[in-house]
Design an enzyme around this catalytic site. Structure first.
Site, PDB file in Angstrom:
ATOM      1  N   CYS A 114      45.758  46.432  42.782  1.00 23.02           N
ATOM      2  CA  CYS A 114      45.597  44.969  42.800  1.00 23.02           C
ATOM      3  C   CYS A 114      45.838  44.389  44.200  1.00 23.02           C
ATOM      4  O   CYS A 114      46.311  45.068  45.090  1.00 23.02           O
ATOM      5  CB  CYS A 114      46.578  44.304  41.837  1.00 23.02           C
ATOM      6  SG  CYS A 114      46.629  45.086  40.219  1.00 23.02           S
TER       7      CYS A 114
HETATM    8  N1  GLN Z   1      49.072  49.668  37.452  1.00 23.68           N
HETATM    9  C1  GLN Z   1      48.961  48.253  37.254  1.00 23.68           C
HETATM   10  C2  GLN Z   1      47.933  47.892  36.220  1.00 23.68           C
HETATM   11  O1  GLN Z   1      47.113  48.669  35.857  1.00 23.68           O
HETATM   12  C3  GLN Z   1      48.714  47.514  38.562  1.00 23.68           C
HETATM   13  C4  GLN Z   1      47.352  47.712  39.020  1.00 23.68           C
HETATM   14  C5  GLN Z   1      47.107  47.586  40.464  1.00 23.68           C
HETATM   15  O2  GLN Z   1      47.910  47.355  41.349  1.00 23.68           O
HETATM   16  N2  GLN Z   1      45.901  47.858  40.686  1.00 23.68           N
HETATM   17  O3  GLN Z   1      47.955  46.809  35.756  1.00 23.68           O
END
Ligand code: GLN
Length: 249
Positions: free
Chosen positions: A2
């Site tokens: 994210c």
């Molecule tokens: N692992 C977390 C999720 O899937 C955060 C994702 C991310 O940072 N891409 O929500």
């Protein structure tokens, strides 16, 4: 992985933080610059939390849609202003659900939280940590994701009165020990200060003396400072402290 940001300073329209800068979260949702091998686009939802007035609890808008497809948000984001904002666009980790409630920010009372990264060995690696939580916290998790569980653990510590920066730093160390090679860029605010970590992901800060923005990627060409890996940032509009996480043991 994210992309996220937190802002404290003079009130400004949400659109000016999330949509209109040249390398805004909107652009980072489909053309991020520095994902460090963790995914390609951030199309699995987004969220914006903001404090409507100083001292008020935050309100939130979250969605499972790609930010760039939401014309309704774009229509009102210029009409809502705040001096304290946390926003994120999501790239779901493989195996995790795409639902509105899996999008950051996670919220409780005056707190807003976001996690950029992933916990290796999920869910087994965090089973012991999860097992120490009240059963009702597990029954009411926002989503079956690593980020929602990290928030439940941190929320429990904040509710117990732990200082925010110490709770965040200790959470990163605890999770990194239980799940080595995890990526743990965390972002927490209560609307008056920002606590952030770098743990194997990008983060930059722009501090003017009267405002601060902490973001996965700089949103424009102004004077942003990159935060080195494995650091804790504690910031207010008038102060900025960056400390190696290893030194906080
Ligand atoms: N692992 C977390 C999720 O899937 C955060 C994702 C991310 O940072 N891409 O929500």
């Amino acid at each position: 992985m994210c992309r996220h940001l937190a802002y404290l300073g003079p009130a400004m329209p949400l659109a000016n933080l999330v949509l209109t800068p040249p390398h805004s979260l909107l652009r980072q949702s489909w053309a991020p610059a520095d994902m460090r091998g963790g995914g390609t686009v951030n199309a699995d939802g987004y969220g914006v939390g903001w404090y409507p007035t100083p001292g008020a609890d935050p309100v939130r808008h979250r969605s499972a849609r790609p930010l760039w497809t939401d014309t309704s948000f774009a229509s009102w984001a210029g009409a809502v202003s705040s001096g304290a904002v946390l926003a994120a666009v999501r790239s779901a980790t493989v195996g995790m659900p795409v639902t509105e409630t899996a999008s950051a920010p996670f919220a409780d009372g005056r707190w807003l939280f976001s996690h950029n990264g992933r916990v290796t060995g999920w869910p087994h690696s965090l089973a012991a940590l999860a097992g120490a939580l009240p059963v009702t916290d597990l029954m009411t998790l926002d989503a079956a994701t690593d980020s929602a569980l990290l928030w439940a653990v941190l929320r429990n510590r904040l509710r117990a009165g732990e200082p925010a920066a110490a709770a965040v730093a200790d959470l990163v160390r605890t999770v990194a020990a239980a799940a080595p090679d995890s990526r743990l860029n965390l972002l927490l605010t209560d609307g008056t200060s920002i606590v952030a970590t770098t743990w194997w992901h990008s983060l930059s800060v722009r501090h003017t003396g009267s405002s601060v923005i902490v973001a996965s990627e700089p949103s424009d060409e102004r004077d942003w400072q990159p935060v080195p890996d494995r650091h804790l940032v504690v910031a207010t509009p008038s102060t900025l402290d960056t400390t190696p996480l290893e030194d906080l043991r």
